[in-house]
Design a protein around this motif. Structure first.
Motif, PDB file in Angstrom:
ATOM      1  N   UNK A 102       0.774  -1.255  -0.122  1.00 58.74           N
ATOM      2  CA  UNK A 102      -0.040  -0.075  -0.030  1.00 58.74           C
ATOM      3  C   UNK A 102       0.979   1.100   0.112  1.00 58.74           C
ATOM      4  N   UNK A 103       2.028   1.246   1.003  1.00 63.34           N
ATOM      5  CA  UNK A 103       2.803   2.403   1.022  1.00 63.34           C
ATOM      6  C   UNK A 103       3.469   2.663  -0.428  1.00 63.34           C
ATOM      7  N   UNK A 104       4.092   1.704  -1.208  1.00 67.56           N
ATOM      8  CA  UNK A 104       4.748   1.771  -2.388  1.00 67.56           C
ATOM      9  C   UNK A 104       3.714   2.402  -3.295  1.00 67.56           C
ATOM     10  N   UNK A 105       2.498   1.894  -3.459  1.00 65.14           N
ATOM     11  CA  UNK A 105       1.358   2.119  -4.515  1.00 65.14           C
ATOM     12  C   UNK A 105       0.927   3.732  -4.219  1.00 65.14           C
ATOM     13  N   UNK A 106       0.766   4.012  -3.103  1.00 61.59           N
ATOM     14  CA  UNK A 106       0.206   5.299  -2.915  1.00 61.59           C
ATOM     15  C   UNK A 106       1.262   6.378  -3.056  1.00 61.59           C
ATOM     16  N   UNK A 107       2.537   6.185  -2.751  1.00 64.79           N
ATOM     17  CA  UNK A 107       3.832   7.135  -2.964  1.00 64.79           C
ATOM     18  C   UNK A 107       3.903   7.181  -4.227  1.00 64.79           C
ATOM     19  N   UNK A 108       4.147   6.072  -4.911  1.00 64.71           N
ATOM     20  CA  UNK A 108       4.566   6.102  -6.367  1.00 64.71           C
ATOM     21  C   UNK A 108       3.719   6.564  -7.374  1.00 64.71           C
ATOM     22  N   UNK A 109       2.446   6.466  -7.064  1.00 63.39           N
ATOM     23  CA  UNK A 109       1.433   7.004  -7.988  1.00 63.39           C
ATOM     24  C   UNK A 109       1.571   8.611  -8.000  1.00 63.39           C
ATOM     25  N   UNK A 110       1.736   9.147  -7.036  1.00 63.28           N
ATOM     26  CA  UNK A 110       2.288  10.722  -6.750  1.00 63.28           C
ATOM     27  C   UNK A 110       3.340  11.158  -7.242  1.00 63.28           C
ATOM     28  N   UNK A 111       4.433  10.507  -6.763  1.00 63.43           N
ATOM     29  CA  UNK A 111       5.477  10.727  -7.481  1.00 63.43           C
ATOM     30  C   UNK A 111       5.640  10.630  -9.029  1.00 63.43           C
ATOM     31  N   UNK A 112       5.044   9.641  -9.477  1.00 67.07           N
ATOM     32  CA  UNK A 112       5.111   9.327 -10.962  1.00 67.07           C
ATOM     33  C   UNK A 112       4.466  10.346 -11.620  1.00 67.07           C
ATOM     34  N   UNK A 113       3.260  11.183 -11.042  1.00 73.29           N
ATOM     35  CA  UNK A 113       2.616  12.130 -11.724  1.00 73.29           C
ATOM     36  C   UNK A 113       3.339  13.598 -11.794  1.00 73.29           C
ATOM     37  N   UNK A 114       4.164  13.730 -10.717  1.00 73.46           N
ATOM     38  CA  UNK A 114       5.027  14.874 -10.772  1.00 73.46           C
ATOM     39  C   UNK A 114       6.018  14.621 -11.801  1.00 73.46           C
ATOM     40  N   UNK A 115       6.537  13.432 -11.897  1.00 72.51           N
ATOM     41  CA  UNK A 115       7.517  12.956 -12.982  1.00 72.51           C
ATOM     42  C   UNK A 115       6.980  13.229 -14.262  1.00 72.51           C
ATOM     43  N   UNK A 116       5.706  12.786 -14.669  1.00 76.25           N
ATOM     44  CA  UNK A 116       5.171  12.989 -15.674  1.00 76.25           C
ATOM     45  C   UNK A 116       5.141  14.654 -15.946  1.00 76.25           C
ATOM     46  N   UNK A 117       4.453  15.346 -15.065  1.00 70.61           N
ATOM     47  CA  UNK A 117       4.429  16.712 -15.199  1.00 70.61           C
ATOM     48  C   UNK A 117       5.681  17.354 -15.535  1.00 70.61           C
ATOM     49  N   UNK A 118       6.887  16.907 -14.828  1.00 67.40           N
ATOM     50  CA  UNK A 118       8.113  17.521 -15.256  1.00 67.40           C
ATOM     51  C   UNK A 118       8.706  17.087 -16.707  1.00 67.40           C
ATOM     52  N   UNK A 119       8.249  15.958 -17.186  1.00 73.99           N
ATOM     53  CA  UNK A 119       8.749  15.474 -18.600  1.00 73.99           C
ATOM     54  C   UNK A 119       7.697  15.492 -19.780  1.00 73.99           C
ATOM     55  N   UNK A 120       7.132  16.583 -19.766  1.00 74.98           N
ATOM     56  CA  UNK A 120       6.197  16.743 -20.992  1.00 74.98           C
ATOM     57  C   UNK A 120       7.367  16.863 -22.360  1.00 74.98           C
ATOM     58  N   UNK A 121       7.041  16.948 -23.472  1.00 74.07           N
ATOM     59  CA  UNK A 121       7.632  16.980 -24.537  1.00 74.07           C
ATOM     60  C   UNK A 121       8.111  18.667 -24.668  1.00 74.07           C
TER      61      UNK A 121
END
Length: 783
Positions: A333-352
């Motif tokens: 649960x901890x991995x799933x909750x944090x990684x979903x948020x972290x990944x969203x920020x990573x996508x936000x910073x890595x747009x084309x």
């Protein structure tokens, strides 16, 4: 004289003739049936009957069961049959009653064949029910197989069922027959046998089934494919109600109970069991390798006709593990909750627009093409097409054709979505996802309590706990400090300056001068205590320490801590250039929490065969590495990381006015007040984020990073271990502490008696030494 009339005798000749022929025909029928039984048992009707030995011990494929330390089933290894038998005593009475009421009301009164039911079936041509008893149905499942559509063959099969049913009745008790029948039946959706069915459809053990739940499963016995509760809810509900009606008819429940139960909505709690789903998937795949190795080294006892090797998939072994299902669930649960948020920020910073080479950073087209080429050649698609004899040109062309596929997506239900893209685009798509790994271990025993090798096993099957080794970064520094404290008897209170410090060439195997910088590229010029220097990851101080003790001493300690890899004995290792996996790092850090004794991580405590015979019991592997004083001093040093260093955010509580960054990364409501020792780690370019956290009876390591080192955050704000990995530890421990039954310590680390190293920097060194000498003098006095 009156005429006497003789009474005419009734003509009974015709009646007795019919009676005589009735008994002749009846006796002939009995003799024919007996003869058929006899001939069938002798194999003279072309029916292959099983040997008596096989009848005594039917060979059914049994799944190997993986059992957690708290007695839960983590998963199973099986080929076609996901079957784990349970004894009759583990079946609830409502299930047995539903079975008898629905399938064989006179089960306890016949010896395998229900004559009344047979005559009824003949008279009404089966319109008022068939004549197959539970015993006959068991015989069909075990020995006969699917009923043939050929009438002659179907009759032969029926005869075989009758013969086998009577044999089974002689061989087994009624209770054993019921258990065998329910354990054998295929309830569909990998639910082989009643235990799997209970777990898959209701998420519970058989003995926990409610009456209405038992009625659902008994209803499926008529035809599990037709009465499939996942696909045909209304149909199965009606069938359940029919079973409840039968139970009322035969007095197992009252009419009032029947009415109330029939009014209930069918509540299916679907828990699919497969090798890629469920709890501890990555650990189960590690365990598969462990068991394959064990099977190779441990031959099966010789039995006539049996395999000479244990089968992980067929022999019904029981593997008792150290994993705690509750802690494992908390970890996932901890991995799933944090990684979903972290990944969203990573996508936000890595747009084309922000990163034209996304997801890769600081790479040119040639380097990116090289990565994609390697990924293509190592893919399953390439391997399968090559095995099929396809040319390289055909294989490459297939990677550029759009195709329907299901891909991983944090934002979708079930974390999957259907899409259309080329296989080459899917490779790039999966490169964008950050990976994670964590392992949690009890340092005193080495028992591994939780193991999460990635974010989703269905789509990312590389286990980053055990398979993946990455640079350790600053989590390696405690090993340098341990060597310095052990050999030089340094104290956490000793001070070193934060200045440019160079180790000249040709010293400690150094080919060039080595002048490490701090993370910000600056030198404060201040003096740091060792405790403060470790808490703030001051590279210059670590360089001075490894210069004093030498890389060889550090490598020697590291190898004794279970990090047994080839490590260059050069000063640069002080900053964490060697690569290790989470499994190794947790084992090493456990030595500090266990008063200097290294205990090799343990995952399997016992293996049993299907009869409960113990085949394996583990023996702990331990090694004295550090003295209690040095180990405690290291714990004290690392407590500084969470008191005033990069791990301080574990002490913070949630604030409503948190910034966006804190909302995503640090805004979790930790608020820990108990002693915590730990160390964060961040490698060059923010490619890897680590956090190693310890309380007295639990050591946990967390790593987060991309599959490629070029997939990372651009800035240290999000790319440091305190932002990528530490939140997972915090959420995991918060969940653990919420469950008091887990017994996770919130107390102080055990302090050795007569500690010879100064750890309290608020007290002058001379005064602390005087107190120690007074204590030693008092011990020498004979009272």
């Amino acid at each position: 004289m009156a005429k006497v009339t003789k009474k005419k005798k009734p003509n009974t000749t015709g009646f007795f003739k019919y009676v005589k022929w009735f008994w002749i025909l009846f006796a002939s029928g009995v003799l024919c049936v007996a003869l058929i039984f006899l001939l069938a048992s002798w194999g003279l009707l072309g029916i292959d009957m099983p040997e008596y030995e096989y009848l005594e011990n039917p060979q059914t494929n049994l799944a190997t069961e993986i059992i957690s330390s708290d007695g839960k089933t983590l998963g199973k290894f099986y080929l076609d049959d996901n079957r784990t038998p349970v004894p009759y005593d583990s079946l609830p009475s409502n299930l047995v009653n539903a079975l008898i009421a629905t399938e064989d009301a006179r089960f306890y009164d016949h010896s395998g064949i229900d004559a009344f039911g047979f005559m009824r079936a003949l008279a009404y041509l089966g319109k008022k029910g068939g004549a197959s008893t539970i015993t006959q149905q068991l015989a069909r499942q075990l020995f006969v197989g699917v009923r043939s559509k050929n009438k002659v063959e179907a009759i032969r099969q029926k005869i075989m069922e009758w013969v086998l049913a009577t044999r089974l009745e002689r061989q087994y008790t009624k209770e054993e027959i019921i258990a065998m029948y329910l354990n054998q039946y295929d309830f569909l959706n990998n639910a082989d046998g009643i235990r799997s069915a209970s777990k898959i459809y209701f998420g519970k053990e058989p003995q926990e089934l409610k009456t209405e739940e038992s009625a659902v499963l008994v209803g499926m016995l008529k035809n599990s494919s037709y009465f499939n509760p996942i696909r045909r809810e209304e149909l199965v509900t009606n069938r359940r109600n029919t079973v409840l009606g039968q139970m009322a008819k035969y007095g197992y429940i009252s009419e009032k109970e029947k009415d109330s139960l029939q009014a209930l909505k069918m509540d299916i709690n679907y828990n699919p069991e497969s090798h890629k789903e469920g709890l501890a998937t990555y650990f189960r795949m590690y365990l598969q390798g462990f068991m394959n190795d064990w099977i190779q080294k441990n031959p099966k006892p010789a039995i006539d006709g049996a395999r000479d090797k244990w089968s992980l998939w067929l022999d019904g072994l029981k593997i008792y593990t150290t994993i705690d299902s509750r802690m494992q669930a908390n970890a996932e649960d901890a991995v799933r909750q944090h990684m979903a948020k972290l990944q969203a920020e990573f996508f936000h910073q890595n747009t084309p627009d922000r990163n034209p080479t996304a997801p890769f950073l600081d790479l040119d087209k040639t380097e990116i093409d090289r990565i994609m080429e390697r990924a293509m050649r190592t893919s399953d698609r390439w391997r399968i097409m090559k095995d099929e004899g396809k040319s390289e040109k055909q294989i490459r062309e297939s990677f550029t054709k759009k195709t329907e596929m299901t891909v991983f997506d944090w934002n979708s239900d079930g974390r999957e979505r259907d899409t259309i893209m080329t296989p080459l685009d899917s490779i790039r798509y999966y490169k964008t996802f950050l990976r994670a790994a964590m392992m949690s271990m009890e340092p005193q025993t080495g028992h591994v309590k939780a193991w999460v090798g990635g974010i989703d096993y269905r789509h990312f099957q590389y286990d980053n706990v055990y398979q993946g080794s990455r640079q350790a970064g600053s989590t390696f520094k405690p090993f340098v400090y341990a060597a310095a404290i052990d050999q030089l008897r340094l104290s956490p209170c000793d001070e070193y300056p934060d200045i440019l410090y160079c180790i000249e060439a040709n010293k400690h195997g150094n080919l060039e001068p080595w002048c490490p910088k701090n993370a910000d590229g600056k030198y404060s010029g201040k003096d740091f205590t060792l405790k403060a220097a470790l808490a703030n990851s001051v590279n210059t101080v670590t360089a001075q320490l490894i210069d004093r003790v030498g890389p060889r001493s550090v490598v020697s300690i590291v190898k004794n801590l279970g990090l047994d890899k080839e490590i260059l004995e050069v000063p640069a290792i002080a900053l964490g250039t060697p690569e290790f996996n989470v499994y190794e790092m947790v084992g090493a850090y456990g030595t500090f929490a266990n008063q200097g004794v290294y205990v090799k991580p343990v995952m399997v405590t016992r293996i049993e065969d299907k009869n409960g015979t113990v085949l394996f019991e583990y023996v702990p592997e331990t090694k004295d590495v550090l003295s209690k004083d040095v180990a405690y001093t290291m714990v004290n040093l690392m407590e500084g990381v969470t008191q005033g260093g990069s791990g301080t955010r574990l002490r913070h509580s949630y604030k409503k006015n948190a910034t966006e960054y804190k909302e995503i990364i640090t805004g979790y409501p930790y608020g820990f007040t108990n002693p915590i020792a730990g160390k964060t780690g961040t490698t060059q370019n923010q490619s890897d984020g680590w956090f190693m956290g310890m309380v007295p009876n639990l050591v946990t390591g967390v790593w987060v990073g991309g599959e490629e080192r070029s997939v990372h955050f651009k800035s240290i704000t999000y790319g440091q271990g305190a932002a990528m990995a530490l939140p997972i530890w915090g959420m995991y421990m918060k969940k653990n502490y919420d469950n008091k039954d887990l017994g996770i310590s919130d107390g102080e680390f055990e302090k050795p008696e007569n500690l010879s190293i100064r750890v309290d920097c608020s007290e002058p060194a001379e005064e602390q030494q005087d107190d120690l000498e007074i204590e030693e003098d008092l011990e020498d006095l004979d009272f």
